[in-house]
Design an enzyme around this catalytic site. Structure first.
Site, PDB file in Angstrom:
ATOM      1  N   GLY A  46       8.064  -6.113  -9.966  1.00  0.00           N
ATOM      2  CA  GLY A  46       8.545  -6.068  -8.888  1.00  0.00           C
ATOM      3  C   GLY A  46       7.322  -6.985  -8.336  1.00  0.00           C
ATOM      4  O   GLY A  46       6.411  -7.155  -8.360  1.00  0.00           O
ATOM      5  N   GLN A  51       1.378  -9.368  -1.093  1.00  0.00           N
ATOM      6  CA  GLN A  51       0.356  -9.721  -2.747  1.00  0.00           C
ATOM      7  C   GLN A  51       0.362 -11.294  -2.720  1.00  0.00           C
ATOM      8  O   GLN A  51       0.083 -11.570  -3.406  1.00  0.00           O
ATOM      9  CB  GLN A  51       1.424  -9.274  -3.791  1.00  0.00           C
ATOM     10  CG  GLN A  51       0.867  -7.229  -3.828  1.00  0.00           C
ATOM     11  CD  GLN A  51       1.791  -6.936  -5.055  1.00  0.00           C
ATOM     12  OE1 GLN A  51       3.071  -6.668  -4.913  1.00  0.00           O
ATOM     13  NE2 GLN A  51       0.477  -6.212  -5.665  1.00  0.00           N
ATOM     14  N   CYS A  94      -0.118  -2.715 -10.974  1.00  0.00           N
ATOM     15  CA  CYS A  94      -0.136  -3.576 -10.037  1.00  0.00           C
ATOM     16  C   CYS A  94      -0.547  -4.651 -10.102  1.00  0.00           C
ATOM     17  O   CYS A  94      -1.700  -5.021 -10.707  1.00  0.00           O
ATOM     18  CB  CYS A  94      -0.703  -2.619  -8.909  1.00  0.00           C
ATOM     19  SG  CYS A  94      -0.238  -3.599  -7.476  1.00  0.00           S
ATOM     20  N   LEU A  95      -0.276  -5.400  -9.417  1.00  0.00           N
ATOM     21  CA  LEU A  95      -0.505  -6.827 -10.074  1.00  0.00           C
ATOM     22  C   LEU A  95      -1.919  -7.808  -9.093  1.00  0.00           C
ATOM     23  O   LEU A  95      -1.888  -8.216  -9.523  1.00  0.00           O
ATOM     24  CB  LEU A  95       0.496  -8.041  -9.736  1.00  0.00           C
ATOM     25  CG  LEU A  95       2.060  -7.909 -10.512  1.00  0.00           C
ATOM     26  CD1 LEU A  95       3.019  -8.671 -10.797  1.00  0.00           C
ATOM     27  CD2 LEU A  95       1.473  -8.388 -12.006  1.00  0.00           C
ATOM     28  N   HIS A 136       6.978   2.331  -5.064  1.00  0.00           N
ATOM     29  CA  HIS A 136       5.391   1.276  -5.032  1.00  0.00           C
ATOM     30  C   HIS A 136       5.726   0.132  -3.923  1.00  0.00           C
ATOM     31  O   HIS A 136       4.550  -0.390  -3.557  1.00  0.00           O
ATOM     32  CB  HIS A 136       5.397   1.129  -6.245  1.00  0.00           C
ATOM     33  CG  HIS A 136       4.328  -0.053  -6.896  1.00  0.00           C
ATOM     34  ND1 HIS A 136       3.032   0.268  -8.127  1.00  0.00           N
ATOM     35  CD2 HIS A 136       3.684  -1.223  -6.430  1.00  0.00           C
ATOM     36  CE1 HIS A 136       2.499  -0.511  -7.874  1.00  0.00           C
ATOM     37  NE2 HIS A 136       2.839  -1.180  -7.503  1.00  0.00           N
ATOM     38  N   GLU A 137       6.964  -1.087  -4.291  1.00  0.00           N
ATOM     39  CA  GLU A 137       7.013  -1.579  -2.846  1.00  0.00           C
ATOM     40  C   GLU A 137       6.466  -1.599  -1.760  1.00  0.00           C
ATOM     41  O   GLU A 137       6.109  -1.925  -1.189  1.00  0.00           O
ATOM     42  CB  GLU A 137       7.346  -2.697  -3.665  1.00  0.00           C
ATOM     43  CG  GLU A 137       8.119  -3.386  -4.620  1.00  0.00           C
ATOM     44  CD  GLU A 137       6.638  -3.366  -5.482  1.00  0.00           C
ATOM     45  OE1 GLU A 137       5.750  -4.627  -5.048  1.00  0.00           O
ATOM     46  OE2 GLU A 137       7.033  -3.986  -6.517  1.00  0.00           O
ATOM     47  N   HIS A 140       3.231  -0.683  -0.463  1.00  0.00           N
ATOM     48  CA  HIS A 140       2.595  -2.337  -0.230  1.00  0.00           C
ATOM     49  C   HIS A 140       3.046  -2.110   1.434  1.00  0.00           C
ATOM     50  O   HIS A 140       2.275  -3.361   1.516  1.00  0.00           O
ATOM     51  CB  HIS A 140       2.917  -3.257  -1.168  1.00  0.00           C
ATOM     52  CG  HIS A 140       2.336  -3.265  -2.721  1.00  0.00           C
ATOM     53  ND1 HIS A 140       0.701  -3.821  -2.514  1.00  0.00           N
ATOM     54  CD2 HIS A 140       2.783  -3.460  -3.594  1.00  0.00           C
ATOM     55  CE1 HIS A 140       0.554  -3.499  -3.915  1.00  0.00           C
ATOM     56  NE2 HIS A 140       1.823  -3.290  -4.668  1.00  0.00           N
TER      57      HIS A 140
HETATM   58  O1  GNR Z   1       4.557  -5.195 -12.195  1.00  0.00           O
HETATM   59  C1  GNR Z   1       4.765  -3.897 -12.088  1.00  0.00           C
HETATM   60  N1  GNR Z   1       4.970  -2.584 -12.851  1.00  0.00           N
HETATM   61  C2  GNR Z   1       5.087  -1.691 -12.715  1.00  0.00           C
HETATM   62  C3  GNR Z   1       5.340  -0.618 -12.746  1.00  0.00           C
HETATM   63  C4  GNR Z   1       5.010   0.760 -12.638  1.00  0.00           C
HETATM   64  C5  GNR Z   1       5.231   1.471 -11.838  1.00  0.00           C
HETATM   65  C6  GNR Z   1       5.343  -0.198 -10.820  1.00  0.00           C
HETATM   66  C7  GNR Z   1       5.158  -1.206 -10.910  1.00  0.00           C
HETATM   67  S1  GNR Z   1       5.018  -2.746  -9.759  1.00  0.00           S
HETATM   68  C8  GNR Z   1       3.903  -3.753 -10.646  1.00  0.00           C
HETATM   69  C9  GNR Z   1       4.100  -5.278 -10.225  1.00  0.00           C
HETATM   70  C10 GNR Z   1       3.679  -4.501  -8.315  1.00  0.00           C
HETATM   71  O2  GNR Z   1       2.416  -4.571  -8.034  1.00  0.00           O
HETATM   72  N2  GNR Z   1       4.478  -4.784  -7.306  1.00  0.00           N
HETATM   73  O3  GNR Z   1       3.749  -4.570  -6.437  1.00  0.00           O
HETATM   74 NI    NI Z   2       1.929  -3.207  -6.837  1.00  0.00          NI
END
Ligand code: GNR
Ligand code: NI
Length: 174
Positions: A46, A51, A94-95, A136-137, A140
């Site tokens: 995601g 980001q 999270c990236l 999660h997104e 953000h």
């Molecule tokens: O790549 C991602 N893996 C992930 C694993 C578990 C829960 C959420 C994520 S999102 C993350 C990529 C990211 O930072 N998205 O904002």
């Molecule tokens: Ni993230």
């Protein structure tokens, strides 16, 4: 299409509340293309536009674990309409916080309303990793990171580590 540089903790851009997308212009479509390229390159499941430094409410997701069977999904102006009482725990990453992983508890299922790339309003009932990833997104888009859902002790530790890394890089160390 191009890979855009990722915004990394403790960059204050990650705390911005992103703005809704109005018209879906060529710039928005280019942003989405670049987000997919950046996300697949990382690789991640995601990505939120902030980001890559763009404070717009745009999310890309692909939770298919298969390079040959890609399933890209775009969520513009996503809103959580409903969450389940039942919760699930996933190990999240999270990236923007590379190589740090921690378990986070969230509602197991969510109903999300969003616009697709043609501007059409849609709703999805998500469960499993898609439900976790959407939450999660959408966090953000509101300046919230998954480390805000873990203990303050763990959060302070990871923020300190990334703050030191950023300082060392700026000084030309490491
Ligand atoms: O790549 C991602 N893996 C992930 C694993 C578990 C829960 C959420 C994520 S999102 C993350 C990529 C990211 O930072 N998205 O904002
Ligand atoms: Ni993230």
């Amino acid at each position: 299409m191009s890979i855009r540089p990722l915004v990394i903790l403790p960059d204050s851009q990650l705390r911005l509340v992103s703005s809704p997308v109005g018209e879906i212009t060529a710039d928005v479509r280019r942003l989405v293309d670049d987000m997919f390229e950046t996300m697949y390159d990382a690789p991640g499941i995601g990505l939120a536009a902030i980001q890559v430094g763009v404070p717009l409410r745009v999310v890309t997701i692909d939770v298919s674990r298969d390079e040959d069977g890609r399933a890209p999904q775009v969520f513009i102006n996503p809103e959580i309409l409903k969450v389940s009482d039942e919760v699930s725990t996933y190990e999240e990453g999270c990236l923007s916080i590379p190589e740090y992983f921690e378990e986070v508890e969230r509602p197991s299922r969510v109903t999300v309303r969003y616009r697709d790339l043609s501007g059409e309003t849609k709703e999805v009932d998500a469960d499993g990793i898609l439900a976790t990833c959407l939450q999660h997104e959408i966090d953000h888009l509101n300046g919230i990171l998954f480390i805000d859902h873990i203990s303050k002790l763990k959060r302070d530790r990871v923020v300190r580590k990334f703050t030191k890394q950023a300082r060392d890089r700026a000084k030309g160390v490491a």
